[in-house]
Design a protein around this motif. Structure first.
Motif, mmCIF file in Angstrom:
data_model
loop_
_atom_site.group_PDB
_atom_site.id
_atom_site.type_symbol
_atom_site.label_atom_id
_atom_site.label_comp_id
_atom_site.label_asym_id
_atom_site.label_seq_id
_atom_site.Cartn_x
_atom_site.Cartn_y
_atom_site.Cartn_z
ATOM 1 N N ASP A 28 0.818 -1.214 0.000
ATOM 2 C CA ASP A 28 0.000 0.000 0.000
ATOM 3 C C ASP A 28 0.850 1.263 0.000
ATOM 4 O OD1 ASP A 28 -2.236 -1.620 0.073
ATOM 5 O OD2 ASP A 28 -2.381 -1.574 2.261
ATOM 6 N N TRP A 29 2.146 1.115 0.277
ATOM 7 C CA TRP A 29 3.075 2.249 0.254
ATOM 8 C C TRP A 29 3.939 2.214 -1.003
ATOM 9 C CZ3 TRP A 29 3.950 6.165 3.986
ATOM 10 C CH2 TRP A 29 3.074 6.122 5.077
ATOM 11 N N GLY A 30 3.588 1.367 -1.947
ATOM 12 C CA GLY A 30 4.347 1.294 -3.194
ATOM 13 C C GLY A 30 5.637 0.512 -3.081
ATOM 14 N N ILE A 31 5.762 -0.282 -2.020
ATOM 15 C CA ILE A 31 6.973 -1.086 -1.809
ATOM 16 C C ILE A 31 6.733 -2.452 -2.443
ATOM 17 C CG2 ILE A 31 8.480 -2.149 -0.094
ATOM 18 C CD1 ILE A 31 7.688 0.186 1.780
ATOM 19 N N LEU A 32 7.441 -2.681 -3.559
ATOM 20 C CA LEU A 32 7.210 -3.889 -4.337
ATOM 21 C C LEU A 32 8.537 -4.568 -4.653
ATOM 22 C CD1 LEU A 32 4.698 -2.347 -6.904
ATOM 23 C CD2 LEU A 32 4.108 -3.840 -4.974
ATOM 24 N N PRO A 33 8.525 -5.876 -4.819
ATOM 25 C CA PRO A 33 9.746 -6.558 -5.255
ATOM 26 C C PRO A 33 10.206 -6.034 -6.614
ATOM 27 C CG PRO A 33 8.147 -8.145 -4.434
ATOM 28 C CD PRO A 33 7.436 -6.827 -4.551
ATOM 29 N N GLY A 34 11.530 -5.989 -6.813
ATOM 30 C CA GLY A 34 12.076 -5.650 -8.109
ATOM 31 C C GLY A 34 12.321 -4.175 -8.354
ATOM 32 N N LYS A 35 12.036 -3.309 -7.379
ATOM 33 C CA LYS A 35 12.288 -1.875 -7.546
ATOM 34 C C LYS A 35 12.939 -1.342 -6.271
ATOM 35 C CE LYS A 35 9.211 1.092 -6.406
ATOM 36 N NZ LYS A 35 8.082 2.044 -6.288
ATOM 37 N N ASP A 36 13.591 -0.182 -6.392
ATOM 38 C CA ASP A 36 14.189 0.436 -5.212
ATOM 39 C C ASP A 36 13.084 0.887 -4.265
ATOM 40 O OD1 ASP A 36 15.658 1.768 -3.325
ATOM 41 O OD2 ASP A 36 16.248 3.438 -4.618
ATOM 42 N N ALA A 37 13.040 0.289 -3.070
ATOM 43 C CA ALA A 37 11.965 0.568 -2.119
ATOM 44 C C ALA A 37 12.403 1.482 -0.984
ATOM 45 C CB ALA A 37 11.444 -0.754 -1.543
ATOM 46 N N THR A 38 13.599 2.061 -1.057
ATOM 47 C CA THR A 38 14.177 2.757 0.088
ATOM 48 C C THR A 38 13.387 3.996 0.473
ATOM 49 O OG1 THR A 38 16.336 1.989 -0.677
ATOM 50 C CG2 THR A 38 16.313 3.659 1.046
ATOM 51 N N LEU A 39 13.075 4.865 -0.468
ATOM 52 C CA LEU A 39 12.371 6.106 -0.149
ATOM 53 C C LEU A 39 11.005 5.821 0.464
ATOM 54 C CD1 LEU A 39 12.111 9.173 -0.229
ATOM 55 C CD2 LEU A 39 11.290 8.987 -2.588
ATOM 56 N N GLU A 40 10.249 4.940 -0.166
ATOM 57 C CA GLU A 40 8.917 4.597 0.350
ATOM 58 C C GLU A 40 9.012 3.959 1.728
ATOM 59 O OE1 GLU A 40 8.747 4.721 -4.108
ATOM 60 O OE2 GLU A 40 10.102 3.850 -2.611
ATOM 61 N N LEU A 41 10.030 3.118 1.929
ATOM 62 C CA LEU A 41 10.193 2.479 3.235
ATOM 63 C C LEU A 41 10.550 3.507 4.302
ATOM 64 C CD1 LEU A 41 10.328 -0.049 4.984
ATOM 65 C CD2 LEU A 41 12.717 -0.307 4.310
ATOM 66 N N TYR A 63 13.184 -7.892 -2.195
ATOM 67 C CA TYR A 63 13.066 -6.436 -2.164
ATOM 68 C C TYR A 63 14.452 -5.806 -2.278
ATOM 69 C CZ TYR A 63 8.301 -7.387 -0.590
ATOM 70 O OH TYR A 63 7.011 -7.829 -0.503
ATOM 71 N N GLN A 64 14.537 -4.715 -3.023
ATOM 72 C CA GLN A 64 15.810 -4.062 -3.311
ATOM 73 C C GLN A 64 15.877 -2.705 -2.593
ATOM 74 O OE1 GLN A 64 18.095 -5.604 -5.258
ATOM 75 N NE2 GLN A 64 16.738 -7.316 -5.828
ATOM 76 N N PHE A 65 17.068 -2.415 -2.045
ATOM 77 C CA PHE A 65 17.264 -1.148 -1.329
ATOM 78 C C PHE A 65 18.582 -0.514 -1.770
ATOM 79 C CE2 PHE A 65 14.811 -4.070 1.299
ATOM 80 C CZ PHE A 65 13.664 -3.329 1.536
ATOM 81 N N TYR A 66 18.495 0.733 -2.235
ATOM 82 C CA TYR A 66 19.658 1.472 -2.732
ATOM 83 C C TYR A 66 19.887 2.713 -1.861
ATOM 84 C CZ TYR A 66 19.512 -1.344 -7.022
ATOM 85 O OH TYR A 66 19.536 -2.374 -7.923
#
Length: 602
Positions: A28-41, A63-66
């Protein structure tokens, strides 16, 4: 229904409502596998401030974090290198929050710190793994040796690109490069540091590197001894930048629970905790991922200045490049006594700069740095931080006559109990367990097999400044297998303050009340214990069996007691050794009991 009963039922319903858990789905916060989720997290975590009993739910996935969009803050992290750090899970001041991973993989990139938990209470981390796409250690597998030209050829087995510049190799990371720095040779057959690893460490200044193509590099004059073909040399990177990125940092937390969390890599320790109360690890794992020999750059777990209970159960700690667990306090130097019960103090080790040594109300002990023994117990009235290295400490009592010589303080309020049961610590550089806490310690039903000491009970006021003397330790029903392979100074149980030449033993003993009972030791050299400055040491019912996995033979004295008192050596059995198992006693005849030991030469 009478009014009183109705009031009770309404109160129960209100309590149930207030304690109901809220589930936040990361999707629901746009945190999805395969994309950078850092900002949303980062934004999701920030939104939890002031809420309680929240589950942050990650549907199973990768989940990917940059680092580019991560929150950053200058962080002092004990036993690491302080720096401006970027974070994926910046969990500050949260209460009753659970991160539920549902067996997800969390993949990190660059110098991004996964979990920072500070000032929180009732935090739970569970059911996920932590890894990096490019690990912090580059690994080189030896594929060929040439004795005539004192060279060997090795292949890069991790996914590092590299360059050879000026006859030196540089490994490419996310946005930096590392030369050869500290390094450890591993044996792929045992998955452990190689037998007698000292001759196989890189001489950084003399080694000459040549790129021969296809991911292969030839090294000349790199080691004292050519490594066996198949050896995997793990490059830690240079000191000063190779402890910047711990996986989990707990600071000033209370009641933290970590379950089924696996850490495959970190540019520092797996878990570092400081000034925390009550930490429980269950099925926590440190291990290398497929295709890699090593896991974390440093300790699997490390606890400084904590209190309450530290509990480890059902954990697997392997392939890390330092210790399995280290539990201790910190000695801080007295730089100057300023009068009026005030001391100018200095945090003693540079990798402890910034730690919170004490707060008003804490009990502290004034310590002689010459004997490492206490002079006076008092309490903290006031503390004023000057910078990350120095502070002013005002205490309620001081000695009538201030002692001459170098002095330190030790915080004795923040000393945790430790309970370790049903854990495996193996195949790592350094020790299995280091413990110097005045709390109650129970180490039971574990398996240990490390390159250095099995259990080290030390304390020092001159190098790492890790306090202090222990008072109640029971070590029973554990298995120790081939502890200290390749070095004749290692023991399953090693107890001694670390003293420099200018320091000396005082009249009192440093460690007290240690029980080593019904343990099984599989050993290539027959070593059992080295004990120095101990009062109250029981070694009973232990079985020491010859094991021929490594070259066998007599090395140092198997049983050493130096300046010990009230020692009992009873019903221990040494079997299979063709050389004498001897006892060395130095100033240790006071109440020394020797009874019904098999295979021991008197």
């Amino acid at each position: 229904m009478n009014k009183f009963l109705k009031l009770i039922l309404l109160s129960i319903a209100f309590l149930q409502l207030t304690h109901a858990q809220t589930v936040v789905n990361v999707v629901d916060w746009g945190i999805l596998p395969g994309k950078d989720a850092t900002l949303e997290l980062n934004e999701l975590i920030a939104s939890l401030k002031g809420q309680e009993n929240v589950i942050v739910n990650f549907p199973k996935g990768t989940y990917q974090f940059y680092p580019e969009n991560a929150f950053e803050q200058y962080r002092a992290v004990t036993n690491h290198d302080n720096s401006l750090k970027r974070m994926a899970f910046p969990m500050f001041g949260l209460n009753g929050v659970t991160i539920e991973g549902n067996d997800s993989e969390f993949i990190f990139h660059g110098r991004l710190c996964p979990f920072i938990v500070e000032g929180g209470q009732n935090i739970t981390l569970k059911n996920f793994s932590i890894n990096w796409e490019i690990p912090f250690q580059a690994e080189l597998k030896v594929i060929e040796t040439n004795k005539a030209e004192n060279s060997f050829t090795a292949k890069v087995t991790t996914n590092h690109k590299y360059k050879v510049k000026g006859e030196k190799i540089y490994f490419q990371h996310y946005n930096w490069e590392d030369p050869i720095g500290q390094n450890t040779p591993f044996d792929p057959e045992t998955k452990s540091p190689i037998w007698d690893s000292r001759p196989y460490s890189f001489n950084i200044s003399k080694a000459i590197a040549t790129d021969v193509g296809n991911g292969q590099i030839k090294f000349k004059n790199a080691m004292k001894k050519l490594p066996p073909v198949g050896t995997v040399v793990v490059n830690h990177g240079p000191q000063g930048t190779n402890r910047l990125v711990q996986a989990i940092h707990l600071s000033n937390t209370k009641d933290t629970y970590i379950e089924n969390v696996t850490i495959y890599a970190a540019g520092g320790m797996g878990l570092i905790a400081e000034r925390c109360e009550n930490i429980h690890l269950n099925a926590y794992k440190i291990t290398s991922s497929e295709g890699r020999m090593s896991a974390t750059r440093a300790d699997a777990t490390h606890f400084l200045g904590c209190k309450g209970l530290i509990k480890l159960e059902n954990c697997l700690l392997e392939h890390m490049l330092d210790d399995g667990i280290n539990v201790h306090g910190a000695y801080v130097k007295v730089a100057e006594y300023l009068g009026d019960n005030q001391f100018l103090c200095e945090i003693s080790h540079w990798q402890q700069w910034g730690l919170i040594f004490a707060e008003p109300g804490d009990e502290v002990t004034l310590i002689s740095r010459e004997t490492v023994l206490p002079i006076l117990k008092t309490s903290v009235k006031e503390i004023k931080i000057l910078n990350e290295q120095k502070f002013l400490l005002t205490v309620n009592e001081v000695p009538e006559y201030m002692p001459k010589g170098l002095l330190s303080f030790e915080n004795i309020t923040w000393n945790p109990d430790l309970e370790m049961k049903n854990n495996i610590i193996r195949e790592n550089r350094a020790r299995s367990v280091l413990v110097t806490t005045k709390g109650k310690v129970t180490i039971e039903n574990n398996y240990f097999s490390s390159q250095m000491h099995g259990i080290l009970i030390e304390g020092d006021n001159n190098k790492w400044y890790e306090s202090g003397g222990v008072t109640d330790i029971t070590i029973k029903n554990n298995v120790f297998e081939n502890i200290g392979y390749g070095d004749d100074t290692r023991y399953p149980l090693y107890i001694s303050p670390l003293l420099r030449p200018e320091q000396r033993l005082g009249e009192d003993k440093y460690h007290y009340n240690i029980n080593f009972i019904n343990n099984k030791i599989k050993s290539f050299n027959g070593h059992l214990v080295y004990a120095k400055s101990v009062k109250g040491l029981v070694l009973k019912g232990n079985e020491i069996i010859l094991d021929d996995t490594y070259p066998t033979g007599a090395q140092k004295t198997p049983l050493v007691f130096d300046y010990c008192e009230n020692v009992s050596l009873e019903k221990n059995k040494f079997s299979g050794f063709s050389w004498p198992i001897t006892i060395e006693k130095v100033d240790s005849d006071t109440n020394f009991k020797l009874k019904k030991n098999e295979g021991v030469s008197r």
